[in-house]
Design a protein around this motif. Structure first.
Motif, PDB file in Angstrom:
ATOM      1  N   PRO A 183     -24.147 -20.341  15.849  1.00 56.00           N
ATOM      2  CA  PRO A 183     -24.700 -21.691  16.174  1.00 56.00           C
ATOM      3  C   PRO A 183     -23.512 -22.951  15.639  1.00 56.00           C
ATOM      4  CG  PRO A 183     -25.699 -21.154  14.110  1.00 56.00           C
ATOM      5  CD  PRO A 183     -25.068 -19.712  14.744  1.00 56.00           C
ATOM      6  N   ALA A 184     -23.456 -23.892  16.318  1.00 51.23           N
ATOM      7  CA  ALA A 184     -22.519 -24.974  15.773  1.00 51.23           C
ATOM      8  C   ALA A 184     -23.231 -25.594  14.476  1.00 51.23           C
ATOM      9  CB  ALA A 184     -22.439 -26.191  16.879  1.00 51.23           C
ATOM     10  N   VAL A 185     -22.821 -26.991  14.138  1.00 51.96           N
ATOM     11  CA  VAL A 185     -23.560 -27.489  12.705  1.00 51.96           C
ATOM     12  C   VAL A 185     -24.953 -27.740  12.772  1.00 51.96           C
ATOM     13  CG1 VAL A 185     -23.304 -29.008  11.006  1.00 51.96           C
ATOM     14  CG2 VAL A 185     -21.086 -28.402  12.156  1.00 51.96           C
ATOM     15  N   PRO A 225     -24.744 -24.691  20.700  1.00 50.52           N
ATOM     16  CA  PRO A 225     -25.317 -24.694  22.351  1.00 50.52           C
ATOM     17  C   PRO A 225     -24.628 -23.646  23.031  1.00 50.52           C
ATOM     18  CG  PRO A 225     -24.614 -26.942  21.349  1.00 50.52           C
ATOM     19  CD  PRO A 225     -24.176 -25.909  20.366  1.00 50.52           C
ATOM     20  N   ALA A 226     -25.219 -23.390  24.143  1.00 50.11           N
ATOM     21  CA  ALA A 226     -24.862 -21.994  24.818  1.00 50.11           C
ATOM     22  C   ALA A 226     -23.463 -22.231  25.763  1.00 50.11           C
ATOM     23  CB  ALA A 226     -25.853 -21.664  26.021  1.00 50.11           C
ATOM     24  N   TYR A 227     -22.852 -23.458  25.877  1.00 50.86           N
ATOM     25  CA  TYR A 227     -21.618 -23.709  26.483  1.00 50.86           C
ATOM     26  C   TYR A 227     -20.590 -23.569  25.384  1.00 50.86           C
ATOM     27  CZ  TYR A 227     -21.566 -28.284  23.884  1.00 50.86           C
ATOM     28  OH  TYR A 227     -21.488 -29.156  22.860  1.00 50.86           O
ATOM     29  N   ILE A 228     -20.895 -23.145  24.202  1.00 53.76           N
ATOM     30  CA  ILE A 228     -19.467 -22.935  23.139  1.00 53.76           C
ATOM     31  C   ILE A 228     -19.024 -21.672  23.690  1.00 53.76           C
ATOM     32  CG2 ILE A 228     -19.050 -22.633  20.993  1.00 53.76           C
ATOM     33  CD1 ILE A 228     -21.080 -24.553  19.977  1.00 53.76           C
ATOM     34  N   GLY A 229     -19.620 -20.537  23.839  1.00 56.97           N
ATOM     35  CA  GLY A 229     -19.247 -19.160  24.336  1.00 56.97           C
ATOM     36  C   GLY A 229     -17.947 -19.383  25.280  1.00 56.97           C
ATOM     37  N   PRO A 230     -18.656 -19.773  26.616  1.00 56.04           N
ATOM     38  CA  PRO A 230     -17.655 -19.926  27.663  1.00 56.04           C
ATOM     39  C   PRO A 230     -16.521 -21.010  27.673  1.00 56.04           C
ATOM     40  CG  PRO A 230     -19.816 -20.652  28.322  1.00 56.04           C
ATOM     41  CD  PRO A 230     -20.160 -20.032  26.958  1.00 56.04           C
ATOM     42  N   LEU A 231     -16.940 -21.963  26.814  1.00 58.47           N
ATOM     43  CA  LEU A 231     -15.769 -22.754  26.771  1.00 58.47           C
ATOM     44  C   LEU A 231     -14.697 -22.597  26.019  1.00 58.47           C
ATOM     45  CD1 LEU A 231     -14.934 -26.022  27.238  1.00 58.47           C
ATOM     46  CD2 LEU A 231     -15.999 -26.772  25.231  1.00 58.47           C
ATOM     47  N   THR A 232     -15.304 -21.672  24.751  1.00 60.03           N
ATOM     48  CA  THR A 232     -14.142 -21.230  23.972  1.00 60.03           C
ATOM     49  C   THR A 232     -13.413 -20.166  24.758  1.00 60.03           C
ATOM     50  OG1 THR A 232     -15.633 -21.617  21.898  1.00 60.03           O
ATOM     51  CG2 THR A 232     -13.749 -19.901  21.659  1.00 60.03           C
TER      52      THR A 232
END
Length: 286
Positions: A183-185, A225-232
């Motif tokens: 997770p993020a913060v 959030p789910a978008y962190i993985g593909p964005l990274t």
């Protein structure tokens, strides 16, 4: 547990389950019909949570291998074989890397990294013999991102992700699943006084929802959030200079954003005093 199975009736052990994210995870599993064992150094708080149906409290120090063995033995005796181990216990010191007290670094390594290793070593053999089980670890988006102001914390979370990758490969074909939830913060005491960057501030229930969903339908890497993985992954394909600029807009700089006074009570529970930052224009003693 095997793929696409319900958590109803499962025996779930949650470390650090008396507060924050761990408490939310334990309660969500219990609401889904699981038998949940909360392990925490704060046994009194764990017992308060365990007043709710489906929850049971135990003392646990994740840094002590004997304590972990005793915890799992007690859970098996009281509730049955452990189907899911959620390694959630964690600590975070925030500030400039060269101002971090040694005690803070050691505490984070002991709890965040060695605590996960201790739990997996204690739980996985029985799961492998049984031919099923699920090892879920609450890591952090810091496992993937450059996080100024959280150097040691990020090192422990990168270490956790690397450890889980290796363990997952060793357990292939055994029926034991491995998941890293990142997770993020999150709005907890651990993150008090820190910035969130471009991501929204999460609630413990957001992480709990992702953990229980992963138990029902296992995946290895889950970001919240789910978008962190593909964005990274996309940003990491770019040249370093572009990566630095984009990550600089996405990830909070906790060296400049942290409000140390908001963290004093929490960090004081596991470390010595935060070193004083010299006043502007003054010289620090050597």
């Amino acid at each position: 547990m095997s793929r696409s199975q319900s958590t109803r009736g499962a025996v779930v052990a949650v470390t650090g389950g008396a507060h924050g994210i761990g408490r939310a995870i334990a309660c969500r599993f219990a609401a889904a019909g699981a038998h949940v064992a909360i392990g925490d150094t704060d046994l009194a708080a764990a017992q308060e949570v365990a007043d709710q149906p489906g929850l049971h409290a135990y003392g646990l120090d994740v840094t002590d291998t004997g304590s972990f063995t005793d915890f799992l033995d007690a859970v098996r005796r009281d509730l049955g074989p452990v189907d899911v181990l959620v390694s959630n216990a964690g600590l975070m010191w925030v500030g400039s890397f060269d101002e971090e007290p040694e005690s803070a670094a050691r505490a984070q390594l002991s709890v965040n990294l060695l605590g996960v290793i201790n739990g997996i070593k204690a739980a996985a053999p029985a799961m492998r013999r049984a031919g099923h089980g699920h090892l879920i670890t609450v890591a952090s988006a810091a496992s993937l991102l450059p996080t100024p102001g959280e150097a040691t914390y990020a090192a422990t979370k990168h270490g956790v992700l690397g450890y889980l990758k290796a363990v997952r490969m060793e357990l292939r074909g055994s029926g034991v699943e491995v998941t890293a939830v990142m997770p993020a913060v999150v709005d907890t005491t651990l993150a008090a006084g820190t910035g969130t960057g471009s991501a929204p501030l999460l609630q413990p229930t957001d992480v709990a929802r992702a953990v229980v969903a992963a138990a029902d339908r296992p995946r290895f890497e889950v970001t919240v959030p789910a978008y962190i993985g593909p964005l990274t992954r996309m940003v990491n394909l770019l040249p370093q200079a572009m990566r630095d600029r984009l990550f600089g807009t996405m990830v909070p700089d906790q060296v400049t954003e942290v409000r140390a006074e908001a963290r004093a009570g929490y960090e004081g529970s596991f470390t010595t005093s935060r070193p004083a930052r010299p006043a502007a224009g003054s010289a620090a003693a050597e």
